[in-house]
Design a protein around this motif. Structure first.
Motif, short mmCIF file in Angstrom:
data_model
loop_
_atom_site.label_atom_id
_atom_site.label_comp_id
_atom_site.label_asym_id
_atom_site.label_seq_id
_atom_site.Cartn_x
_atom_site.Cartn_y
_atom_site.Cartn_z
N ARG A 184 0.81 -1.22 0.00
CA ARG A 184 0.00 0.00 0.00
C ARG A 184 0.85 1.27 0.00
N VAL A 193 -3.20 1.03 -7.53
CA VAL A 193 -4.09 0.29 -6.65
C VAL A 193 -3.25 -0.74 -5.90
N VAL A 225 -8.81 -1.41 -10.61
CA VAL A 225 -9.54 -2.19 -9.63
C VAL A 225 -9.90 -3.56 -10.21
N THR A 228 -7.08 -5.93 -9.87
CA THR A 228 -6.95 -6.36 -8.47
C THR A 228 -8.00 -7.41 -8.16
N ILE A 451 -6.98 -1.44 1.34
CA ILE A 451 -6.59 -1.11 -0.03
C ILE A 451 -6.23 0.36 -0.11
N LEU A 453 -6.16 3.35 -2.75
CA LEU A 453 -6.72 3.72 -4.04
C LEU A 453 -6.13 5.05 -4.50
N GLY A 482 -14.02 0.59 -4.79
CA GLY A 482 -12.96 1.02 -5.69
C GLY A 482 -13.45 1.14 -7.12
N GLU A 486 -13.60 4.47 -9.37
CA GLU A 486 -12.92 4.45 -10.66
C GLU A 486 -13.89 4.83 -11.79
N LEU A 491 -10.31 8.09 -9.71
CA LEU A 491 -9.02 7.41 -9.55
C LEU A 491 -8.12 7.68 -10.74
N GLY A 493 -5.00 5.64 -12.38
CA GLY A 493 -4.07 4.54 -12.45
C GLY A 493 -3.22 4.56 -13.72
#
Length: 500
Positions: A184, A193, A225, A228, A451, A453, A482, A486, A491, A493
């Motif tokens: 994390r 993530v 997400v 994950t 988690i 994020l 999440g 997203e 979010l 990423g």
């Protein structure tokens, strides 16, 4: 570079738009291009990875459409393993340590086998701090990992190499592990993530089934997400031979939330350090997003003695390090000296020798009670989740967390101190780094899932993750929230193009 997530590339293979060999070659070329800048990858398995990809492609050409649909989720997708544990047969796992730089694995551990069974092709191993003891990655053996957002800063630790590699698009996903925030923390510092699963969810062993008494767990850092979720679905298990186990997740599809959640949020730093203004802004912004999505957000946090908890953890680290060092000494046929390891490792190792067995037993009881108390916090208050910052600030500058010369002198003479003074030195040694990452250790002690994020940062700011903790075994709720964040565009990423 890999600018999409791993599921995207797996689907490209299955729809015959790209081959596994092409993806592996893409990863190898990107590593060759970017790794000299970031120092995220310690070893590359080029010939083996290409040969494996060719075998996968040859096998793929023999399949019917129905058989293709039944392939493992990540068939043919390149991945990095973390160069700490994660034993891969025939390959060295150095753990960032001179002691292990020639230690070759005789078999795959169960986590790595699960990664292979999920269809991944391993292209190399990612950089870590020595034996994973730091929240930054800067081993003397391999050097520091640069943050893709700012090369003057560290990517975090101990999965810093994995995080930097994914954020820079060397690979679409990378294996990682978390013993005190090590998934994390770098996920937060780089904008990815990062899930720490519940204790007992991920395959363990053979050889080491407890992983710092269950505090440490393997998983990954990812761009999305859905990656994950799909990885968790592919590798999580109920392993009855493990000392810790939970029932498997029953959900097979990630469906949208069908109700508002009741989410606690807090900004109290458990070790009583000041809260960084950017971390405070991150929580406030995340709470605003949650309210916009219809969730109830309550300003209250789980209260516990963060200093007592972390000091107890340092004692466990010390004892577990003694066990590991004794095994290494037996293999070497000689005692380990200060010349063999870094100062931080030496201090933890020598402190563990003087931890009484009664203290160790009391610590495990403390962990058990923290687990019960944190679970009660959720149940008694009807909270679904608990929000904090992942980190108390942005990624540190290189050498920002170095010990002082006076501290280094004391650590090198660790045996001269009694047990209590040793523990005071350990706490002081980690004080500045713990002040930067105080929110992630509790979940390792209790076994709860959590988690990080990548909430979008404001223009010009470095990322800090939003850290959500759930009840034991409730990873699916973390995935659902999440995904909702997203889908709402909150979010980030995306990969970062790195230029020296």
């Amino acid at each position: 570079m890999f600018d999409q997530d791993a599921v995207y590339y797996a689907e490209q293979i299955k729809t015959k738009q790209v081959t596994a060999e092409a993806l592996v070659e893409k990863a190898l070329k990107q590593i060759e291009k970017v790794n000299p800048i970031l120092n995220a990858v310690t070893v590359v398995h080029a010939e083996e990875a290409i040969a494996t990809a060719k075998q996968y492609d040859q096998y793929f050409r023999t399949l019917t459409d129905l058989q293709i649909d039944r392939l493992p989720t990540f068939f043919g997708v390149p991945i990095l393993l973390k160069d700490l544990g994660q034993s891969h047969k025939g390959h060295i796992s150095a753990g960032g340590s001179k002691l292990l730089k020639e230690a070759k694995a005789e078999a795959n551990d169960n986590f790595v086998q699960a990664i292979l069974d999920a269809g991944f092709i391993v292209v190399g191993r990612s950089n870590v701090p020595e034996l994973g003891y730091k929240n930054i990655s800067d081993s003397e053996l391999f050097g520091a990992v640069n943050n893709p957002h700012d090369l003057s800063r560290n990517a975090g630790g101990s999965s810093g190499g994995s995080a930097a590699a994914v954020k820079a698009g060397m690979v679409p996903i990378a294996a990682a592990s978390d013993g005190g925030g090590s998934i994390r923390i770098p996920a937060s510092f780089t904008g990815l993530v990062g899930l720490k699963p519940s204790r007992g969810r991920i395959p363990v062993g053979p050889g080491n089934y407890r992983g710092w008494q269950g505090a440490s767990v393997n998983f990954a850092v990812s761009k999305s997400v859905r990656d994950t979720f799909e990885l968790f679905k592919a590798i999580h298990t109920m392993q009855l031979t493990s000392p810790f186990h939970l029932p498997k997740m029953t959900e097979t599809e990630l469906v949208p939330l069908d109700r508002p959640l009741r989410i606690a949020y807090s900004m109290r730093v458990p070790n009583l350090s000041p809260l960084d203004p950017q971390a405070e802004t991150l929580v406030e912004r995340t709470a605003m997003y949650l309210k916009e999505l219809g969730h109830e957000v309550v300003p209250v946090g789980f209260e516990y003695d963060g200093i007592e908890a972390i000091q107890a953890y340092y004692k466990v680290n010390g004892v577990e390090t003694v066990v590991m060092m004794e095994a290494i000494e037996a293999a070497l046929g000689r005692p380990i000296t200060l010349d063999d390891v870094e100062l931080v490792t030496w201090a933890i190792y020598r402190s563990g020798i003087k931890v009484p067995a009664t203290d160790y037993s009391k610590i495990l009881s403390l962990w058990d009670q923290l687990r019960v108390d944190l679970e009660a916090f959720f149940v008694d208050n009807q909270f679904d989740l608990w929000l904090t910052p992942t980190n108390n600030g942005v990624a540190p500058l290189h050498h920002q967390l170095d010990v002082t010369p006076a501290m280094a002198k004391d650590l090198s003479h660790m045996d001269a101190f009694d047990g209590d003074d040793q523990q005071k030195l350990i706490l002081e040694m980690f004080r500045s780094s713990l002040s930067l990452t105080p929110f992630t250790q509790l979940q390792n002690l209790t076994g709860h899932p959590a988690i990080s994020l990548p909430i979008k940062a404001e223009a010009g700011q470095l990322p800090i993750g939003a850290h959500f903790t759930a009840k034991i075994g409730q990873e699916y709720l973390l995935f659902q929230l999440g995904q909702q964040l997203e889908d709402a565009g909150y979010l980030d990423g995306n990969a970062v193009e790195v230029v020296k």
